[in-house]
Write an enzyme that holds these catalytic residues in place. Structure first.
Site, short mmCIF file in Angstrom:
data_model
loop_
_atom_site.label_atom_id
_atom_site.label_comp_id
_atom_site.label_asym_id
_atom_site.label_seq_id
_atom_site.Cartn_x
_atom_site.Cartn_y
_atom_site.Cartn_z
N ASP A 11 -0.33 -1.00 13.12
CA ASP A 11 0.49 -0.43 12.05
C ASP A 11 1.25 -1.57 11.40
O ASP A 11 2.09 -2.21 12.03
CB ASP A 11 1.46 0.62 12.62
CG ASP A 11 2.06 1.50 11.53
OD1 ASP A 11 1.81 1.22 10.35
OD2 ASP A 11 2.78 2.45 11.87
N ASP A 105 -2.54 0.83 5.74
CA ASP A 105 -1.83 -0.07 6.64
C ASP A 105 -1.91 0.33 8.11
O ASP A 105 -1.12 -0.16 8.93
CB ASP A 105 -0.35 -0.15 6.23
CG ASP A 105 0.35 1.20 6.33
OD1 ASP A 105 -0.35 2.23 6.28
OD2 ASP A 105 1.59 1.23 6.45
N GLU A 106 -2.87 1.18 8.46
CA GLU A 106 -2.89 1.71 9.83
C GLU A 106 -4.33 1.98 10.25
O GLU A 106 -5.13 2.49 9.47
CB GLU A 106 -2.07 2.99 9.87
CG GLU A 106 -1.86 3.58 11.23
CD GLU A 106 -1.02 4.86 11.17
OE1 GLU A 106 -0.77 5.43 12.25
OE2 GLU A 106 -0.63 5.28 10.06
#
Length: 491
Positions: A11, A105-106
């Site tokens: 993350d 973003d993960e």
């Protein structure tokens, strides 16, 4: 459940805001808020410096401005975020063929499938190497969680924030989960959490002690049984490399309620065009067109129409959305509009009936003298329509609008970004990723030497920095917001 912590969850830390700080040297260590800047704007991401003032994602921007008036408030630049995300996902792909992106973003990674880890020692080494590689390539930091299941890996990455790594050894799950709030578990939202609280269950250990039968009685067979297994630390969901998109949609919230029906229809047409662009970018077509309307009183209506076959034709989507709009009462005002396409496919079915109708309509229109204007021959100029006599001279061009955070290029001074604009002026700071903080200049909003530009790529951290642990900016830096942030906070 695996006997080794070989599922990794990455993350990125305050991703949008961190990318802006990396792209704008004058904002490093300063409070940065990315999101909608209008009266109804919402915070997308706040830097850790801004979070110290109480600013968080999904908060109204107006409230954030009251909490952190000196922060830099910037519009999102998704083209930059997507390019950085692609770099990060490429690094993850080197670790394993099984990478499951959840957002820009993960992502989850199955290290076992890639042969990059088989026990706690090799898993930790892989995670630390990944964090160093991300910093070297992008200059940004990411938090890593490692565990024997997806649920626990995600919990570990949350505990690792910001810019850290947490590994949960298999066999310790119960002790770790016990004191955590029930909202930690996947599938427990505000409503379910409140329902459990009223039943006297606020921690994960409360759920485990209540037993499966009691949870099934409270929440139903499927949800209750799944929640009991997770409370015991059991999660056998695999990492799935391909996640098929189920729908594509776009929506806009307006600063002022729309009352003009023609304007509403124009906005629906514009959203339909954007939706089709996104549809085509993903290589999809779709059968069902969905219209979303949020009215002045916050009531939200959705209407849908299913076509005979999948399409990616903007005219078809636009007309379907327009028909759906006719069934919605907008007289009180509209604050949000959205257009979406569901029932996705990877092919397009031509609408033969529509084509036939169009072919028949053209001769009929020409016979009635309503055919299209003839096109001029190549190399010639089309005759201009007779202009109406101007009353007070030619109409002045519309004033250009510059948004805080927007990339610009000046003919002489080069690339920069907008700090703020208003009263016919725009303030620009001229700097690029990796440079020293740049100088500030102010121009007329219609200055011909200034034009919008595309974001420049980020610069990775120096080699000696890439191997470090990084971390949030020092407190003494975070407390100051500086003049740049003050100017950027005005739009």
């Amino acid at each position: 459940m695996r006997s080794a912590p070989t599922i990794l969850h990455l993350d990125m830390d305050a991703f949008y805001a961190a990318a802006e700080q990396a792209a704008k040297p004058s904002l490093r260590g300063k409070a940065v808020v990315v999101g909608g800047l209008g009266p109804r704007g919402v915070v997308a991401t706040a830097s850790y410096e801004a979070r110290r003032f109480g600013v968080h994602s999904a908060m109204p921007t107006a409230q954030a401005r009251r909490l952190a008036p000196n922060a830099a408030y910037l519009v999102p630049r998704f083209s930059l975020y997507r390019s950085v995300s692609e770099q990060v996902m490429e690094l993850l792909g080197r670790l394993s063929p099984l990478v499951e992106p959840l957002s820009l973003d993960e992502a989850f990674v199955d290290l076992e499938a890639g042969g990059t880890a088989h026990d706690a020692v090799t898993a930790r080494a892989t995670g630390e190497r990944l964090r160093a590689d991300i910093r070297a390539v992008t200059g940004l930091s990411g938090s890593v969680g490692l565990a024997g299941s997806k649920m626990l890996a995600k919990i570990a990455s949350e505990q690792a924030k910001p810019d850290g790594l947490v590994l949960i050894e298999p066999g310790t799950e119960r002790d770790l989960l016990g004191p955590l709030t029930v909202r930690t578990l996947p599938g427990v939202g505000p409503a379910t959490g409140e329902h459990l609280r009223r039943a006297g269950m606020t921690t994960v250990s409360d759920l485990a002690e209540a037993g499966e039968d009691e949870l099934v009685r409270l929440l139903g067979r499927a949800h209750g049984a799944a929640l009991f297994r997770m409370a015991l630390g059991h999660d056998d969901r695999p990492v799935v490399a391909e996640r098929d998109a189920k729908s594509v949609s776009v929506e806009d919230t307006f600063d002022v309620d729309l009352h003009d029906r023609v304007r509403v229809r124009t906005e629906v047409d514009r959203l339909a065009e954007r939706c089709v662009q996104r549809l085509r970018a993903g290589g999809h077509s779709g059968r069902t067109i969905v219209l979303k309307v949020r009215r002045y009183d916050f009531s939200t209506l959705t209407r849908s129409e299913t076509l005979r076959g999948p399409t990616d034709d903007p005219a078809v989507v636009r007309e379907a959305a327009g028909r759906l709009l006719e069934s919605v009462d907008t007289t009180g005002g509209v604050r949000l509009l959205g257009v979406g396409v569901t029932g996705l496919a990877d092919y397009t079915q031509e609408d033969l009936f529509a084509q036939a109708a169009a072919a028949l309509a053209e001769p009929a229109a020409e016979a009635a003298g309503e055919g299209p204007e003839p096109r001029p021959a190549a190399g010639t100029q089309a005759p201009a329509a007779e202009p109406a006599a101007p009353e007070d001279g030619p109409e002045p061009p519309a004033e250009r609008h510059w948004s805080a955070g927007q990339d610009v290029l000046h003919a002489e001074l080069g690339p920069g970004w907008v700090q703020g604009s208003g009263v016919g002026r725009v303030t620009v700071r001229f700097e690029v990723p990796g440079s020293a903080p740049g100088r500030v200049r102010t121009f007329r909003v219609d200055d011909e030497a200034l034009r919008p530009a595309e974001p420049l790529p980020l610069v990775g951290a120096p080699a000696e920095e890439a191997g470090g642990t990084g971390g949030a900016a020092p407190a003494e830096e975070a407390r100051g917001t500086g003049g740049a942030a003050l100017a950027a906070g005005r739009d």
